[in-house]
Scaffold this active site. Structure first.
Site, PDB file in Angstrom:
ATOM      1  CE  LYS A  48     -21.690  67.945  36.757  1.00  0.00           C
ATOM      2  NZ  LYS A  48     -20.386  68.702  36.788  1.00  0.00           N
ATOM      3  CB  SER A 104     -11.955  57.445  20.830  1.00  0.00           C
ATOM      4  OG  SER A 104     -12.491  56.381  22.087  1.00  0.00           O
ATOM      5  CB  ILE A 153     -15.541  54.203  23.901  1.00  0.00           C
ATOM      6  CG1 ILE A 153     -15.963  54.374  25.461  1.00  0.00           C
ATOM      7  CG2 ILE A 153     -16.118  55.889  23.308  1.00  0.00           C
ATOM      8  CD1 ILE A 153     -15.734  55.458  26.120  1.00  0.00           C
ATOM      9  CG  ASP A 184     -16.991  55.416  35.436  1.00  0.00           C
ATOM     10  OD1 ASP A 184     -16.603  54.031  35.629  1.00  0.00           O
ATOM     11  OD2 ASP A 184     -17.363  56.068  34.512  1.00  0.00           O
ATOM     12  CG  HIS A 187     -27.397  20.051  24.234  1.00  0.00           C
ATOM     13  ND1 HIS A 187     -25.922  20.505  23.486  1.00  0.00           N
ATOM     14  CD2 HIS A 187     -27.935  19.443  22.496  1.00  0.00           C
ATOM     15  CE1 HIS A 187     -26.532  19.646  22.436  1.00  0.00           C
ATOM     16  NE2 HIS A 187     -27.502  19.054  22.056  1.00  0.00           N
ATOM     17  N   GLY A 232      -7.703  53.675  20.064  1.00  0.00           N
ATOM     18  CA  GLY A 232      -8.991  52.537  19.285  1.00  0.00           C
ATOM     19  C   GLY A 232      -8.894  51.365  20.665  1.00  0.00           C
ATOM     20  N   GLY A 233      -9.463  51.864  21.920  1.00  0.00           N
ATOM     21  CA  GLY A 233      -9.801  51.351  22.919  1.00  0.00           C
ATOM     22  C   GLY A 233     -11.533  51.321  22.540  1.00  0.00           C
TER      23      GLY A 233
END
Length: 449
Positions: A34, A262, A178, A305, A438, A175-176
Site C-alpha cells: 500500500k 520511541s 530506536i 513483525d 589475522h 531507551g530501546g
C-alpha cells in the site's frame, strides 16, 4: 479471474524476500503493497538510520583524528546534505527491490489489500484468488497515551529521519534500540540529548553488563540518562516542548526543541480483514504460528513483525524463506535461538543467544568469560583510546556457546560468527579448530577458546 499460487500482503523484508524466492522457484506470485516496496526497514528504519549513523560516525572520526596522527582543522557537517544523502540511498535500494520483483516475475499491485476470505483478496476494486497467503504487514509505531500528547508536535522515528533542521535539544522517550540510535546520531552532531526510560536500564533484553558499559560511554559523550523515570505529561511552551516526569514520587519539568517518542512498535494485523478468517490469536492478540510460520489455517502464513515474535528484518527474511520452503514441500523450520540483536551506536553493541540474566532466570549452569576488545590487535589499531568488551557465556556441562555479547566496532560484522557457533551447537573445541584470519577483530573469540 486469475488465480495465484502465492499471494503476499506487505512488501517489506519478509514480503519481498518471500516473493523473490517463490517467483524464482517458478510459483505464480502476487504482492500487495500500500505504500513503498521495502517496507519500514528500507524506507523509514534500518537503512535510512544506518545511513545517517555512518555520516555521524565519520564526523566522530574527524573530531578524534588526532588520536590517529591525522590533523583535521575545523571539521564540519551539512545537516541538510546528510538527510539528502539518506534519501538518495533509500531511492537506490527501493529501485533494487523493484528490479528483483521484475526478475522473479512477481506481479506487484499498489494499494490496500483486504481479505474477503481465506482464498480471496480485494484491492483497488479488483478481486484476486490464491492458494497460499503470506501476511507480511509489518509493525507500526506505538504512541503512548501520555496526557497532552495530542497537543504537542512530537516526533516519531519517521519525523526524526525526514527533518530538514537539526534541533539544539532533543528528549528521547524510551531507551530501546530506536531511541538509542537516534540519540547517538544527534549527540554526535552536537544536539543536547536526554533519554527518559521507565525501566532501571536502557536496552531491555540485551545483556546488562554490556549495556551498562555502553551507557557509561554515552554519558561521557554528554547524553543524560534518566532511568526509572515516568513521563507524566507533555505540553507546549513557545517553541519548546515541556516534558513533566516523575521519579521516586518527585516531579520535575524538562524542556527541549523536539521530543522523540520511541517506546516500541506493535504488529500491524488490523484493518485488512484478518478477522474475517477466524485465525487463532493468543492473549496478546498476536497470530499463533508454528515453526513453519503457518497459522491455524495451514495455507496462511504470518512472517516478520506481523507475528510479533522478533521485530527484526533479518528474522523476517529467514521466516519468509521457511514459509516458502514449506509451500514448496521442502522440510524447513524456524529457530529463534541464535538471532543477533544489534544497536548501531558508536561504539556498536551486539549480542546473540542467551544473556546472563536469562541464564540465571532459567537456572542454567554456565561459565562467564569477559575480556576487553583490546585483546584483538586489529581492534587496538582502529579504536585508539577505547577498550570495548567481549563476553562469552558457555554451557558448564556440554561446553557449548550459549551467548555472546560485544561492545565495540565492528560488533555488527563479527557477531554472526558467534551466532553460527550457537546455531550449530559447536563446542569451544570445535569452534577453536576454525582458522580465523589475522589480523581481524573476529580473533577476539579465539582468546576464549
Amino acid at each position: 479471474m486469475k488465480n495465484y499460487q502465492v499471494a503476499i500482503i506487505g512488501g517489506g523484508p519478509a514480503g519481498y524476500s518471500a516473493a523473490e524466492k517463490a517467483g524464482k522457484a517458478g510459483l505464480n506470485v502476487i504482492l500487495f503493497e500500500k505504500k513503498n516496496l521495502g517496507g519500514v526497514c528500507l524506507n523509514e528504519g534500518c537503512i535510512p538510520t544506518k545511513t545517517l549513523l555512518y555520516s555521524a560516525k565519520i564526523y566522530d572520526k574527524t573530531k578524534d583524528a588526532k588520536r590517529f596522527a591525522i590533523n583535521i582543522e575545523n571539521a564540519s557537517f551539512d545537516f541538510k546534505r546528510i538527510i539528502s544523502r539518506k534519501n538518495k540511498v533509500v531511492r537506490k535500494l527501493v529501485l533494487g527491490v523493484k528490479a528483483k520483483m521484475e526478475e522473479a516475475k512477481v506481479e506487484v499491485v499498489e494499494g490496500e489489500a483486504f481479505l474477503i476470505n481465506k482464498n480471496t483478496i480485494r484491492c483497488q476494486d479488483e478481486e484476486y484468488t490464491f492458494d497460499n497467503l503470506l501476511i507480511c504487514t509489518g509493525s507500526h509505531t506505538f504512541v503512548p497515551p501520555i496526557p497532552g500528547v495530542d497537543q504537542v508536535d512530537y516526533w516519531t522515528h519517521e519525523d526524526a529521519l525526514s527533518t530538514k533542521e537539526q534541533p539544539k535539544s532533543l528528549i528521547v522517550v524510551g531507551g530501546g534500540v530506536i531511541g538509542l540510535e537516534f540519540a547517538s546520531f544527534y549527540n554526535s552532531l552536537g544536539t543536547k540529548v536526554t533519554i527518559i526510560e521507565m525501566m532501571d536500564e536502557i536496552l531491555p533484553g540485551m545483556d546488562r553488563e554490556v549495556v551498562e558499559e555502553l551507557r557509561k560511554e554515552y554519558t561521557k559523550k554528554g547524553i543524560e540518562f534518566m532511568l526509572q523515570t515516568k513521563v507524566e505529561s507533555l505540553s507546549k511552551k513557545d517553541d519548546l516542548t515541556t516534558v513533566t516526569v516523575s521519579k521516586d514520587n518527585e516531579e520535575q519539568s524538562l524542556e527541549a526543541e523536539k521530543v522523540l517518542l520511541s517506546v516500541g512498535r506493535r504488529a500491524s494485523i488490523e484493518n485488512f480483514g484478518l478477522e474475517n478468517l477466524g485465525i487463532e490469536c493468543n492473549e496478546k492478540k498476536q497470530v499463533v504460528v508454528n515453526a513453519q510460520l503457518q497459522s491455524s489455517i495451514p495455507t496462511i502464513f504470518v512472517c516478520g513483525d506481523a507475528n510479533g515474535k522478533s521485530l527484526l528484518a533479518h528474522t523476517a527474511i529467514r521466516e519468509a524463506e521457511v514459509a516458502i520452503n514449506t509451500i514448496l514441500g521442502k522440510d524447513d523450520s524456524m529457530s529463534y535461538s541464535a538471532i543477533p540483536g544489534i544497536v548501531y551506536t558508536n561504539p556498536e553493541i551486539a549480542g546473540v543467544g542467551k544473556t546472563e540474566e536469562q541464564l540465571q532466570k532459567e537456572g542454567i549452569t554456565y561459565t562467564k568469560k569477559v575480556i576487553p576488545m583490546t585483546f584483538s590487535g586489529r581492534f587496538v589499531a582502529e579504536n585508539e583510546g577505547f577498550n570495548g568488551l567481549c563476553k562469552l557465556l558457555i554451557d558448564g556441562e556440554k561446553d557449548h556457546v550459549l551467548g555472546a555479547h560485544l561492545l565495540g566496532n565492528p560488533a555488527s560484522e563479527i557477531i554472526t560468527l558467534a551466532a553460527m557457533a550457537i546455531d550449530l551447537k559447536l563446542t569451544t573445541k570445535e569452534w577453536n579448530k576454525i582458522v580465523f584470519p589475522h589480523p581481524t577483530v573476529t580473533e577476539i573469540f579465539k582468546e576464549f577458546l
